[in-house]
Design a protein around this motif. Structure first.
Motif, PDB file in Angstrom:
ATOM      1  N   ASP A  42       3.034  -3.950  -5.936  1.00 42.24           N
ATOM      2  CA  ASP A  42       2.969  -3.934  -4.024  1.00 42.24           C
ATOM      3  C   ASP A  42       1.865  -3.489  -3.611  1.00 42.24           C
ATOM      4  O   ASP A  42       1.740  -2.439  -4.074  1.00 42.24           O
ATOM      5  CB  ASP A  42       4.531  -3.940  -3.881  1.00 42.24           C
ATOM      6  CG  ASP A  42       5.671  -5.560  -3.893  1.00 42.24           C
ATOM      7  OD1 ASP A  42       5.182  -5.811  -4.842  1.00 42.24           O
ATOM      8  OD2 ASP A  42       6.385  -5.291  -3.566  1.00 42.24           O
ATOM      9  N   SER A  43       1.678  -3.403  -2.685  1.00 43.25           N
ATOM     10  CA  SER A  43       0.492  -3.220  -1.579  1.00 43.25           C
ATOM     11  C   SER A  43       1.495  -2.084  -1.307  1.00 43.25           C
ATOM     12  O   SER A  43       3.175  -2.257  -0.603  1.00 43.25           O
ATOM     13  CB  SER A  43       0.868  -4.328  -0.059  1.00 43.25           C
ATOM     14  OG  SER A  43      -0.466  -3.780   0.801  1.00 43.25           O
ATOM     15  N   GLY A  44       1.234  -0.795  -0.844  1.00 40.81           N
ATOM     16  CA  GLY A  44       1.473   0.458  -0.156  1.00 40.81           C
ATOM     17  C   GLY A  44       2.530   1.224  -1.063  1.00 40.81           C
ATOM     18  O   GLY A  44       2.922   2.219  -0.869  1.00 40.81           O
TER      19      GLY A  44
ATOM     20  N   GLY B  48       1.158   2.730  -3.969  1.00 38.71           N
ATOM     21  CA  GLY B  48      -0.144   4.268  -4.237  1.00 38.71           C
ATOM     22  C   GLY B  48      -0.600   3.731  -5.448  1.00 38.71           C
ATOM     23  O   GLY B  48      -1.412   4.740  -5.442  1.00 38.71           O
ATOM     24  N   LYS B  49      -0.639   2.912  -5.181  1.00 41.43           N
ATOM     25  CA  LYS B  49      -1.811   2.669  -6.537  1.00 41.43           C
ATOM     26  C   LYS B  49      -3.358   3.380  -5.875  1.00 41.43           C
ATOM     27  O   LYS B  49      -4.096   3.045  -7.272  1.00 41.43           O
ATOM     28  CB  LYS B  49      -1.765   0.433  -6.628  1.00 41.43           C
ATOM     29  CG  LYS B  49      -1.001   0.092  -7.067  1.00 41.43           C
ATOM     30  CD  LYS B  49      -1.427  -1.104  -6.961  1.00 41.43           C
ATOM     31  CE  LYS B  49      -2.117  -1.937  -5.807  1.00 41.43           C
ATOM     32  NZ  LYS B  49      -0.355  -2.111  -4.392  1.00 41.43           N
ATOM     33  N   SER B  50      -4.015   2.923  -4.661  1.00 39.19           N
ATOM     34  CA  SER B  50      -5.110   3.433  -4.904  1.00 39.19           C
ATOM     35  C   SER B  50      -5.159   4.883  -4.727  1.00 39.19           C
ATOM     36  O   SER B  50      -6.012   5.435  -5.089  1.00 39.19           O
ATOM     37  CB  SER B  50      -5.163   2.962  -3.510  1.00 39.19           C
ATOM     38  OG  SER B  50      -5.307   1.558  -3.629  1.00 39.19           O
TER      39      SER B  50
ATOM     40  N   PHE C  58      -6.303  12.585  -2.543  1.00 39.42           N
ATOM     41  CA  PHE C  58      -4.772  12.010  -2.154  1.00 39.42           C
ATOM     42  C   PHE C  58      -5.297  11.978  -1.025  1.00 39.42           C
ATOM     43  O   PHE C  58      -5.751  12.132   0.185  1.00 39.42           O
ATOM     44  CB  PHE C  58      -3.793  13.305  -2.351  1.00 39.42           C
ATOM     45  CG  PHE C  58      -2.602  12.175  -1.822  1.00 39.42           C
ATOM     46  CD1 PHE C  58      -2.052  11.102  -2.838  1.00 39.42           C
ATOM     47  CD2 PHE C  58      -1.938  12.379   0.069  1.00 39.42           C
ATOM     48  CE1 PHE C  58      -0.859  10.635  -2.172  1.00 39.42           C
ATOM     49  CE2 PHE C  58      -0.903  12.195   0.013  1.00 39.42           C
ATOM     50  CZ  PHE C  58      -0.557  10.574  -0.502  1.00 39.42           C
ATOM     51  N   ASN C  59      -4.458  10.924   0.233  1.00 46.21           N
ATOM     52  CA  ASN C  59      -5.511  10.106   1.266  1.00 46.21           C
ATOM     53  C   ASN C  59      -3.848   9.553   2.044  1.00 46.21           C
ATOM     54  O   ASN C  59      -3.513   9.160   1.821  1.00 46.21           O
ATOM     55  CB  ASN C  59      -5.470   8.652   1.028  1.00 46.21           C
ATOM     56  CG  ASN C  59      -7.727   9.212   1.269  1.00 46.21           C
ATOM     57  OD1 ASN C  59      -7.729   9.572   2.770  1.00 46.21           O
ATOM     58  ND2 ASN C  59      -8.530   9.017   1.092  1.00 46.21           N
TER      59      ASN C  59
ATOM     60  N   GLU D 186      -3.361   8.283   4.487  1.00 48.09           N
ATOM     61  CA  GLU D 186      -3.384   7.624   5.801  1.00 48.09           C
ATOM     62  C   GLU D 186      -3.226   6.103   4.102  1.00 48.09           C
ATOM     63  O   GLU D 186      -3.930   6.029   3.561  1.00 48.09           O
ATOM     64  CB  GLU D 186      -4.867   6.544   6.274  1.00 48.09           C
ATOM     65  CG  GLU D 186      -5.019   7.980   7.657  1.00 48.09           C
ATOM     66  CD  GLU D 186      -6.549   8.696   6.633  1.00 48.09           C
ATOM     67  OE1 GLU D 186      -7.345   7.973   6.481  1.00 48.09           O
ATOM     68  OE2 GLU D 186      -6.292   9.554   5.899  1.00 48.09           O
TER      69      GLU D 186
ATOM     70  N   GLU E 186      -3.314  -7.821  -2.850  1.00 45.75           N
ATOM     71  CA  GLU E 186      -1.905  -8.242  -3.686  1.00 45.75           C
ATOM     72  C   GLU E 186      -0.630  -8.772  -2.589  1.00 45.75           C
ATOM     73  O   GLU E 186       0.184  -9.100  -2.424  1.00 45.75           O
ATOM     74  CB  GLU E 186      -1.119  -6.630  -4.678  1.00 45.75           C
ATOM     75  CG  GLU E 186      -1.131  -5.661  -3.483  1.00 45.75           C
ATOM     76  CD  GLU E 186      -2.034  -4.740  -3.519  1.00 45.75           C
ATOM     77  OE1 GLU E 186      -3.512  -5.383  -2.825  1.00 45.75           O
ATOM     78  OE2 GLU E 186      -2.135  -3.725  -2.748  1.00 45.75           O
TER      79      GLU E 186
ATOM     80  N   LEU F   7       9.386  12.353  -2.700  1.00 50.04           N
ATOM     81  CA  LEU F   7      10.557  11.345  -2.370  1.00 50.04           C
ATOM     82  C   LEU F   7      12.121  11.285  -2.432  1.00 50.04           C
ATOM     83  O   LEU F   7      12.668  10.750  -2.655  1.00 50.04           O
ATOM     84  CB  LEU F   7      10.087  10.336  -0.899  1.00 50.04           C
ATOM     85  CG  LEU F   7       8.425  10.066  -0.667  1.00 50.04           C
ATOM     86  CD1 LEU F   7       8.112   8.192  -0.103  1.00 50.04           C
ATOM     87  CD2 LEU F   7       8.500  10.867   0.246  1.00 50.04           C
TER      88      LEU F   7
HETATM   89  P1  GDP Z   1      -1.476   0.873  -2.294  1.00 47.03           P
HETATM   90  O1  GDP Z   1      -1.253  -0.098  -1.021  1.00 47.03           O
HETATM   91  O2  GDP Z   1      -0.880   0.655  -3.206  1.00 47.03           O
HETATM   92  O3  GDP Z   1      -3.166   1.605  -2.721  1.00 47.03           O
HETATM   93  O4  GDP Z   1      -0.907   2.795  -1.901  1.00 47.03           O
HETATM   94  P2  GDP Z   1      -1.735   3.188  -1.244  1.00 47.03           P
HETATM   95  O5  GDP Z   1      -2.387   4.058  -2.743  1.00 47.03           O
HETATM   96  O6  GDP Z   1      -3.299   3.331  -0.131  1.00 47.03           O
HETATM   97  O7  GDP Z   1      -0.513   4.039  -0.417  1.00 47.03           O
HETATM   98  C1  GDP Z   1       0.016   3.720   0.267  1.00 47.03           C
HETATM   99  C2  GDP Z   1       0.877   4.733   1.220  1.00 47.03           C
HETATM  100  O8  GDP Z   1       1.945   5.950   0.582  1.00 47.03           O
HETATM  101  C3  GDP Z   1      -0.669   5.572   1.957  1.00 47.03           C
HETATM  102  O9  GDP Z   1       0.024   6.534   3.803  1.00 47.03           O
HETATM  103  C4  GDP Z   1      -0.093   6.839   1.030  1.00 47.03           C
HETATM  104  O10 GDP Z   1      -0.889   8.474   1.362  1.00 47.03           O
HETATM  105  C5  GDP Z   1       1.074   7.151   0.308  1.00 47.03           C
HETATM  106  N1  GDP Z   1       1.317   7.406  -0.958  1.00 47.03           N
HETATM  107  C6  GDP Z   1       1.116   6.623  -2.358  1.00 47.03           C
HETATM  108  N2  GDP Z   1       1.113   7.583  -3.523  1.00 47.03           N
HETATM  109  C7  GDP Z   1       2.061   8.403  -2.797  1.00 47.03           C
HETATM  110  C8  GDP Z   1       3.396   9.624  -3.238  1.00 47.03           C
HETATM  111  O11 GDP Z   1       2.922   9.865  -4.504  1.00 47.03           O
HETATM  112  N3  GDP Z   1       3.845  10.453  -2.297  1.00 47.03           N
HETATM  113  C9  GDP Z   1       3.976  10.096  -1.460  1.00 47.03           C
HETATM  114  N4  GDP Z   1       5.059  10.611   0.010  1.00 47.03           N
HETATM  115  N5  GDP Z   1       3.629   9.318  -0.057  1.00 47.03           N
HETATM  116  C10 GDP Z   1       2.401   8.347  -0.717  1.00 47.03           C
END
Ligand code: GDP
Ligand code: MG
Length: 214
Positions: free
Chosen positions: A18-20, A22-24, A35-36, A38, A70, A127
């Protein structure tokens, strides 16, 4: 020539989930140690690569990330083409993303090679106070469905190396044992067309590097 073609194997691995979840960030943590905070959808990059050592061989992972498709359930089959591994990611703090794993497995069945190696990845293990998916529940599900399983945190970097190292090792062991088989009388897995090491169109010259499944 930055990286050259200094590798023994090239494996395409896709990130799904799913979106969000943490894939990217898993990708940027593994390939650039970044690590980002946002959430921004991936721009411009289709995949990133990193080479690691597995059993004395150089394995180059070409890891594909979605550009946010996605969200619209609009990942095309080109994304899955030639993939030998998939990291199926959910967020341990969002139970719905774990429930949707079923849907992603179906997506893989429909679009990916039947022999693709799948690792279930529970991300955001940092978390702890927000955990909604017990580790045992996810591990049990993985066992039932023949998946590998690991929990990671792209934020604090825990288990990110292991996740990639483990899936690449698993793929490598399968591919290298198949090459052994095929040096004798070729035994093909049932189901016909099986791509084990599959370079993509824009990866000129990589095909010759793999000694498998020509
Ligand atoms: P994607 O949509 O699956 O690519 O997810 P993103 O990599 O863009 O991450 C979505 C959000 O989750 C962002 O705000 C990230 O900073 C946060 N995030 C990603 N990985 C982690 C993690 O391991 N721990 C925490 N606490 N936040 C994370
Ligand atoms: Mg993303």
């Amino acid at each position: 020539m930055a990286e050259g073609s200094n590798y023994d194997y090239l494996f395409k691995v896709v990130l799904i989930g799913d979106s969000g979840v943490g894939k990217s960030n898993l990708l940027s943590r593994f390939t650039r140690n970044e690590f980002n905070l946002e959430s921004k959808s991936t721009i411009g990059v289709e995949f990133a690569t990193r080479s690691i050592n597995v059993d004395g061989k150089t394995v180059k992972a070409q890891i594909w990330d979605t550009a946010g498709q996605e969200r619209y359930r609009a990942i095309t089959s080109a994304y899955y083409r030639g993939a030998v591994g998939a990291l199926l990611v959910y967020d341990i703090a969002k139970h719905q993303t774990f429930e949707n794993v079923i849907r992603w497995l179906k997506e893989l069945r429909d679009h990916a090679d039947q022999n693709i190696v799948i690792m279930l990845v529970g991300n955001k293990s940092d978390l702890k106070h927000l955990r909604a998916v017990p580790t045992d529940e996810a591990r049990g599900f993985s066992t039932e469905n023949g998946l590998s399983f690991i929990e990671t945190s792209a934020l604090d970097a825990s288990n990110v190396e292991s996740a990639f190292q483990n899936i690449l090792t698993e793929i490598y062991r399968i591919v290298s044992s198949k090459s052994l088989e095929s040096s004798g009388d070729v035994i093909r897995p049932s189901g016909g067309e099986t791509i084990l090491v599959a370079p993509t169109a824009d990866d000129g010259g990589a095909k010759q590097k793999s000694n498998c499944c020509a």
